[in-house]
Write an enzyme that holds these catalytic residues in place. Structure first.
Site, PDB file in Angstrom:
ATOM      1  N   ARG A  85      28.329  51.767  59.128  1.00  0.00           N
ATOM      2  CA  ARG A  85      29.405  51.254  58.258  1.00  0.00           C
ATOM      3  C   ARG A  85      30.163  52.413  57.609  1.00  0.00           C
ATOM      4  NH1 ARG A  85      28.297  50.033  53.268  1.00  0.00           N
ATOM      5  NH2 ARG A  85      26.366  48.952  53.729  1.00  0.00           N
ATOM      6  N   TYR A 137      55.186  40.132  58.424  1.00  0.00           N
ATOM      7  CA  TYR A 137      54.214  39.418  59.261  1.00  0.00           C
ATOM      8  C   TYR A 137      53.613  38.228  58.491  1.00  0.00           C
ATOM      9  CZ  TYR A 137      49.961  38.691  62.001  1.00  0.00           C
ATOM     10  OH  TYR A 137      48.958  38.140  62.740  1.00  0.00           O
ATOM     11  N   LYS A 195      47.778  45.497  68.856  1.00  0.00           N
ATOM     12  CA  LYS A 195      49.069  45.396  69.535  1.00  0.00           C
ATOM     13  C   LYS A 195      49.275  46.591  70.464  1.00  0.00           C
ATOM     14  CE  LYS A 195      49.031  41.875  66.793  1.00  0.00           C
ATOM     15  NZ  LYS A 195      49.645  41.854  65.490  1.00  0.00           N
ATOM     16  N   ASP A 231      53.839  49.367  57.489  1.00  0.00           N
ATOM     17  CA  ASP A 231      53.164  48.733  58.618  1.00  0.00           C
ATOM     18  C   ASP A 231      53.956  49.143  59.865  1.00  0.00           C
ATOM     19  OD1 ASP A 231      52.360  46.977  60.649  1.00  0.00           O
ATOM     20  OD2 ASP A 231      51.982  45.327  59.257  1.00  0.00           O
TER      21      ASP A 231
HETATM   22  C1  LIG Z   1      49.298  41.434  64.167  1.00  0.00           C
HETATM   23  C2  LIG Z   1      49.890  42.083  62.987  1.00  0.00           C
HETATM   24  C3  LIG Z   1      49.144  42.274  61.815  1.00  0.00           C
HETATM   25  C4  LIG Z   1      47.716  41.774  61.665  1.00  0.00           C
HETATM   26  O1  LIG Z   1      46.854  42.367  62.566  1.00  0.00           O
HETATM   27  P1  LIG Z   1      45.522  41.669  63.153  1.00  0.00           P
HETATM   28  O2  LIG Z   1      44.976  42.706  64.060  1.00  0.00           O
HETATM   29  O3  LIG Z   1      45.948  40.420  63.849  1.00  0.00           O
HETATM   30  O4  LIG Z   1      44.645  41.365  61.986  1.00  0.00           O
HETATM   31  C5  LIG Z   1      49.753  42.935  60.760  1.00  0.00           C
HETATM   32  N1  LIG Z   1      51.037  43.362  60.843  1.00  0.00           N
HETATM   33  C6  LIG Z   1      51.780  43.175  61.941  1.00  0.00           C
HETATM   34  C7  LIG Z   1      53.179  43.680  61.980  1.00  0.00           C
HETATM   35  C8  LIG Z   1      51.243  42.536  63.057  1.00  0.00           C
HETATM   36  O5  LIG Z   1      52.003  42.343  64.144  1.00  0.00           O
END
Ligand SMILES: *Cc1c(COP(=O)(O)O)cnc(C)c1O
Length: 385
Positions: free
Chosen positions: A52, A104, A201, A176
């Site tokens: 962890r 998001y 992604k 982000d």
């Molecule tokens: C998918 C996404 C998230 C969240 O990510 P997860 O891996 O699904 O928890 C946050 N911000 C953006 C822009 C995303 O496309």
């Protein structure tokens, strides 16, 4: 090989953070599944104690991602939401945060429904208008939360402009960077303090893992995030770290292939008589095309389109597609189409969806790296269906 500022991006993708196995001289980083690591005496271990708090496979990924964003440190988390949760624990009751109005859906839900219960006041502002952001700043504003391009309408915000407002207010800027990846956008170059990713992604890129990352550039933030990831228990598993590390090796060539396809498909859809409007920052018709050219190294591979007609017309087209799967998520090599109104943005109220410009005719495409002729042919037949 250790991180080296002199290496070019594609080379860093492949070599930075690769912890080869000394026993057999493996070419890649092994997966260390061990939950615990031994001590030789009461003061000495080999740098890892308990998975962890730290793990060699996860550390390899973290070194890689820190180098790709040009940061000091990185912590890889179980999901993108776990990355956001970790960052949010830097704040406390009474703090005020300014987030974009079209971020998001999951982030919106976390801020609106969860953190509001802990007294953290997140205000959603259209950040395209810097004056509105300036007016929203309060004495207790602790962060400006940036997401650009936005989801699903691909609106851009001026990162440097928002950073300036944040810093003047004594707040930090968090970005982000999921939609473009560090290959196409490097928020630290504009003064952002903390970057986060959903590695689910483009970074992993193969739709076979969920993960996240927080990248810091200041020692104080690096220590705080490291402490929080361990305290909250938000890190990713060694196996997931290994998958993302594997995906990252091809980030550069994948992003090139993705965005080449996206541009061609956006141009095809823009001319199609059944399509009302295409949102893609690479098109000259996009309201933020100039800003995209200024702050991005490319236009990415998310394309959103409004079909002419109704929800039924959109549904007919999307379910007639054969190569594009009707599914949430994005950034994988396979093409996907999603319907924000009932899928990715269903957690927003209808009123806030409409206010953000998401209609019942809005379809969001994650353009993959299949052959472009097949992708265009797929949309051609689906729109004629
Ligand atoms: C998918 C996404 C998230 C969240 O990510 P997860 O891996 O699904 O928890 C946050 N911000 C953006 C822009 C995303 O496309």
């Amino acid at each position: 090989m250790s991180s080296s500022e002199s290496l070019r991006f594609e080379t860093r993708c492949i070599h930075t953070g690769v912890h080869k196995d000394g026993a057999f001289d493996s070419a890649t980083t092994p997966i260390y599944t061990s939950s615990t690591f031994g001590w030789s005496d009461l003061k000495t271990n080999k740098g890892y104690e308990y998975t962890r708090s730290g793990n060699p496979t996860r550390r390899a990924l973290e070194e890689n991602l820190a180098a790709l964003e040009g940061g000091l440190d990185c912590r890889a988390t179980a999901t993108g939401m776990a990355a956001i949760t970790t960052i949010m624990h830097m704040f406390k009751s009474g703090d005020h945060i300014i987030a974009g109005h079209d971020i998001y859906g999951g982030t919106y839900r976390l801020f609106e429904a969860v953190y509001s219960q802990f007294g953290i006041d997140v205000e959603f502002v259209n950040q395209q208008d810097l004056d509105r952001v300036r007016k929203a700043v309060k004495p207790n504003t602790k962060a400006i939360w940036i997401e650009t391009p936005s989801n699903p309408l691909l609106n851009l915000v001026d990162i440097a402009g928002l950073v300036e407002i944040a810093h003047k207010a004594g707040a930090i800027a968090v970005a982000d960077n999921t939609f473009l990846s560090p290959y196409l956008q490097r928020p630290f170059e504009f003064g952002v303090d903390i970057i986060l990713h959903s590695t689910t992604k483009y970074l992993n890129g193969h739709s076979d893992v969920v993960g996240g990352a927080v990248i810091t550039r200041q020692k104080e933030h690096a220590e705080k995030i490291g402490y929080l990831v361990n305290s909250l228990g938000t890190p990713c598993s060694p196996f997931d770290a290994w998958l993302v590390l594997r995906g990252l090796k091809t980030l550069g060539p994948r992003m090139e292939a993705h965005q080449k396809n996206a541009m061609a498909l956006a141009r095809f859809l823009e001319k199609h008589p059944k399509i009302e409007r295409v949102y893609y920052p690479g098109l000259e018709s996009h309201p933020h095309h100039a800003l995209a050219k200024k702050q991005q190294k490319g236009f990415g591979a998310m394309v959103t389109a409004d079909i002419k007609g109704s929800r039924a017309t959109a549904e007919k087209a999307m379910t007639s597609l054969k190569i594009f799967s009707l599914a949430e998520s994005l950034g994988g090599v396979e093409s996907l189409v999603a319907y924000p109104d009932t899928m990715s943005h269903a957690t927003m109220t209808e009123e806030s969806r409409r206010a953000a410009g998401i209609s019942e005719r809005t379809m969001r495409l994650s353009v993959g790296i299949e052959h472009i002729d097949d992708l265009i042919a797929d949309w051609k037949q689906a729109l004629e269906a």
